[in-house]
Design a protein around this motif. Structure first.
Motif, PDB file in Angstrom:
ATOM      1  N   ARG A   1       0.473  -3.707 -10.110  1.00  0.00           N
ATOM      2  CA  ARG A   1       0.602  -3.279  -8.716  1.00  0.00           C
ATOM      3  C   ARG A   1       1.941  -3.636  -8.084  1.00  0.00           C
ATOM      4  NH1 ARG A   1      -3.693  -6.858  -6.315  1.00  0.00           N
ATOM      5  NH2 ARG A   1      -2.789  -8.180  -7.949  1.00  0.00           N
TER       6      ARG A   1
ATOM      7  N   GLU B   1       0.852  -1.187   0.000  1.00  0.00           N
ATOM      8  CA  GLU B   1       0.000   0.000   0.000  1.00  0.00           C
ATOM      9  C   GLU B   1       0.891   1.241   0.000  1.00  0.00           C
ATOM     10  OE1 GLU B   1      -2.532  -0.214   3.395  1.00  0.00           O
ATOM     11  OE2 GLU B   1      -3.708  -1.898   2.617  1.00  0.00           O
ATOM     12  N   PRO B   2       0.507   2.310  -0.696  1.00  0.00           N
ATOM     13  CA  PRO B   2      -0.716   2.484  -1.487  1.00  0.00           C
ATOM     14  C   PRO B   2      -0.525   2.188  -2.974  1.00  0.00           C
ATOM     15  CG  PRO B   2       0.361   4.592  -1.254  1.00  0.00           C
ATOM     16  CD  PRO B   2       1.252   3.580  -0.577  1.00  0.00           C
TER      17      PRO B   2
ATOM     18  N   ASP C   1      -0.991  -0.333  -4.598  1.00  0.00           N
ATOM     19  CA  ASP C   1      -1.955  -1.282  -5.143  1.00  0.00           C
ATOM     20  C   ASP C   1      -3.260  -0.624  -5.572  1.00  0.00           C
ATOM     21  OD1 ASP C   1      -2.624  -0.644  -2.534  1.00  0.00           O
ATOM     22  OD2 ASP C   1      -3.511  -2.608  -2.112  1.00  0.00           O
ATOM     23  N   ASP C   2      -3.414   0.664  -5.314  1.00  0.00           N
ATOM     24  CA  ASP C   2      -4.661   1.372  -5.619  1.00  0.00           C
ATOM     25  C   ASP C   2      -4.469   2.214  -6.875  1.00  0.00           C
ATOM     26  OD1 ASP C   2      -6.838   3.221  -5.703  1.00  0.00           O
ATOM     27  OD2 ASP C   2      -7.182   2.892  -3.561  1.00  0.00           O
TER      28      ASP C   2
END
Length: 232
Positions: free
Chosen positions: A71, A41-42, A44-45
């Motif tokens: 990602r 994270e972050p 992966d967004d």
């Protein structure tokens, strides 16, 4: 290659997993690396990543770039032919898009020899590299403020930076076809036989394009074969 948690939401990840599996299972190649890195994270967004690139880096990247978003912090492979007389070797080391823009500045490595190079290198961000073979060849995107689909430049320490005749999405697509064969990027640059960067790689590229259609029949090599003929 360990079990990798790819996502259908990001189809490029699945295509990478397929390409790495093909490398590992090919008896004609000796594969030292064929791995995914980690997901954190972050990074992966995707929505947050593209919003941050637009807000903090002035890069409102379009849907073509987004189609090949992945990602993982890195995806890498390193291989060579198992035939002792072969010229064929390959490597890629892809960096997550945000990591590339934020951290991998070309001018941290090469300052440039004149004002034009210094301006160019100040905007180039490395997203594909060759750290294991140490060839001094890498692919970069040009992070010009306001761009929606950045220019792609190939850097060879023997020849400097050369603009490629493709975009980020097409680069990543072609990487899976070539499996990162060293120098495949020259097939999308203007330089041809006689050029100090291209000429030492020509035999390996020819071998790759003679051999890979048989080893990896799911891919179409006709455009790459035509591009090589134009440069020989």
């Amino acid at each position: 290659m360990t079990n990798i948690n790819t996502s259908d939401e990001f189809p490029y990840e699945g295509r990478c997993a397929k390409a790495l599996k093909e490398l590992k299972e090919c008896p004609q190649l000796d594969v030292s690396e064929a791995n995914f890195g980690s997901i954190t994270e972050p990074l992966d967004d995707a929505d947050d990543i593209f919003e941050s690139l637009a807000e903090w880096h002035e890069l409102p990247l379009d849907s073509e770039v987004r189609k090949n978003f992945f990602r993982f912090n890195e995806i890498e492979a390193y291989w060579c032919s198992s035939h002792p007389d072969s010229e064929m070797i390959g490597e890629f080391s892809l960096t997550h898009l945000y990591g590339s823009v934020e951290e991998k500045h070309m001018d941290d490595i090469w300052e440039g020899n004149d004002d034009w190079e210094r301006e160019l290198y100040g905007e180039l961000r490395i997203f594909d590299d060759t750290p294991r073979s140490g060839t001094g060849r890498m692919a970069t995107l040009r992070a010009t403020p306001g761009t929606t689909n950045p220019e792609i430049w190939f850097f060879d320490m023997r020849a400097g930076a050369m603009e490629m005749d493709l975009d980020y999405r097409t680069y990543l697509d072609t990487l899976l076809i070539t499996k990162g064969a060293i120098g495949w990027q020259y097939l999308f640059c203007d330089e041809g036989y006689g050029h100090p960067g291209f000429t030492p790689l020509a035999d390996g590229l020819k071998e790759m394009l003679d051999t890979f259609p048989r080893l990896f029949p799911d891919y179409d090599y006709s455009e790459l074969q035509a591009r090589l003929r134009e440069r020989m």
